[in-house]
Design a protein around this motif. Structure first.
Motif, short mmCIF file in Angstrom:
data_model
loop_
_atom_site.label_atom_id
_atom_site.label_comp_id
_atom_site.label_asym_id
_atom_site.label_seq_id
_atom_site.Cartn_x
_atom_site.Cartn_y
_atom_site.Cartn_z
N PRO A 92 0.83 -1.21 0.00
CA PRO A 92 0.00 0.00 0.00
C PRO A 92 0.86 1.26 0.00
N ARG A 93 0.27 2.35 -0.48
CA ARG A 93 0.94 3.65 -0.51
C ARG A 93 0.09 4.63 0.27
N ALA A 94 0.72 5.39 1.14
CA ALA A 94 0.02 6.41 1.93
C ALA A 94 0.77 7.73 1.81
N MET A 95 0.04 8.82 2.00
CA MET A 95 0.64 10.15 1.99
C MET A 95 0.16 10.90 3.23
N ILE A 96 1.09 11.61 3.89
CA ILE A 96 0.76 12.44 5.03
C ILE A 96 1.27 13.84 4.72
N SER A 97 0.42 14.84 4.90
CA SER A 97 0.84 16.21 4.65
C SER A 97 0.64 17.06 5.89
N ALA A 98 1.43 18.11 5.98
CA ALA A 98 1.34 19.10 7.04
C ALA A 98 1.73 20.44 6.42
N GLY A 99 1.59 21.49 7.19
CA GLY A 99 1.99 22.80 6.69
C GLY A 99 1.03 23.38 5.67
N VAL A 100 -0.22 22.99 5.72
CA VAL A 100 -1.22 23.60 4.85
C VAL A 100 -1.47 25.03 5.31
N HIS A 101 -1.56 25.19 6.62
CA HIS A 101 -1.66 26.51 7.23
C HIS A 101 -0.32 26.79 7.90
N GLY A 102 0.33 27.86 7.53
CA GLY A 102 1.68 28.13 7.98
C GLY A 102 1.84 28.36 9.46
N ASP A 103 0.76 28.70 10.15
CA ASP A 103 0.87 28.97 11.59
C ASP A 103 0.41 27.80 12.45
N GLU A 104 0.27 26.64 11.86
CA GLU A 104 -0.06 25.42 12.61
C GLU A 104 1.16 24.50 12.56
N TYR A 105 1.91 24.50 13.66
CA TYR A 105 3.23 23.88 13.67
C TYR A 105 3.25 22.42 14.07
N GLU A 106 2.21 21.94 14.73
CA GLU A 106 2.24 20.60 15.30
C GLU A 106 2.48 19.52 14.24
N GLY A 107 1.75 19.60 13.14
CA GLY A 107 1.91 18.61 12.07
C GLY A 107 3.28 18.68 11.43
N GLN A 108 3.80 19.89 11.24
CA GLN A 108 5.12 20.07 10.66
C GLN A 108 6.20 19.44 11.55
N ILE A 109 6.07 19.65 12.85
CA ILE A 109 7.03 19.07 13.79
C ILE A 109 6.91 17.55 13.81
N ALA A 110 5.69 17.05 13.79
CA ALA A 110 5.48 15.60 13.79
C ALA A 110 6.09 14.95 12.55
N LEU A 111 5.91 15.57 11.37
CA LEU A 111 6.49 14.98 10.16
C LEU A 111 8.01 15.12 10.14
N ARG A 112 8.54 16.17 10.73
CA ARG A 112 10.00 16.29 10.86
C ARG A 112 10.54 15.15 11.70
N ASN A 113 9.91 14.91 12.84
CA ASN A 113 10.35 13.82 13.71
C ASN A 113 10.20 12.46 13.03
N LEU A 114 9.10 12.27 12.32
CA LEU A 114 8.87 11.02 11.61
C LEU A 114 9.94 10.80 10.54
N THR A 115 10.29 11.87 9.84
CA THR A 115 11.32 11.79 8.81
C THR A 115 12.66 11.35 9.40
N ILE A 116 12.99 11.88 10.56
CA ILE A 116 14.26 11.53 11.21
C ILE A 116 14.25 10.10 11.73
N GLU A 117 13.16 9.70 12.37
CA GLU A 117 13.13 8.43 13.09
C GLU A 117 12.76 7.22 12.23
N LEU A 118 12.02 7.43 11.15
CA LEU A 118 11.50 6.32 10.35
C LEU A 118 12.47 5.96 9.24
N SER A 119 12.68 4.66 9.05
CA SER A 119 13.47 4.19 7.91
C SER A 119 12.56 3.36 7.01
N ALA A 120 13.01 3.12 5.81
CA ALA A 120 12.20 2.35 4.87
C ALA A 120 11.93 0.94 5.38
#
Length: 99
Positions: free
Chosen positions: A46-74
């Motif tokens: 399966p393929r999934a997509m997660i987005s954040a930063g649709v609204h520039g002043d909502e930081y929680e999703g952006q921070i969560a995806l940053r952390n996910l990018t660092i911690e998650l491997s293929a």
């Protein structure tokens, strides 16, 4: 025409690239907005997509995806995952909500 740079969807592993989205302003008809893309793939599935930063002043999703990018491997997934941490790059850069 939107372009995707640096991502090969058939390749396993973690890849970093960007979407180049054309836009025009009153000053120029030839602008380009770049949006970062992180792509993880581990075989078919399966393929999934997660987005954040649709609204520039909502930081929680952006921070969560940053952390996910660092911690998650293929190897942590089966299939593929597309992460868009700054779906609306101009709003994120300005730290303002979408209008």
């Amino acid at each position: 025409m939107t372009t995707l740079v640096g991502i090969e969807f058939s390749k396993d592993g973690k890849q970093f690239g960007y979407l180049g989205i054309p836009h025009s302003t009153h000053r120029s008809a030839y602008g380009l907005t770049t949006i970062p893309v992180i792509y993880l793939r581990n075989g078919r599935g399966p393929r999934a997509m997660i987005s954040a930063g649709v609204h520039g002043d909502e930081y929680e999703g952006q921070i969560a995806l940053r952390n996910l990018t660092i911690e998650l491997s293929a190897q942590d997934i089966s299939g593929s995952l597309i992460l868009l941490p700054m779906a609306n790059a101009p709003a994120v850069e300005a730290a303002l909500p979408s209008t």
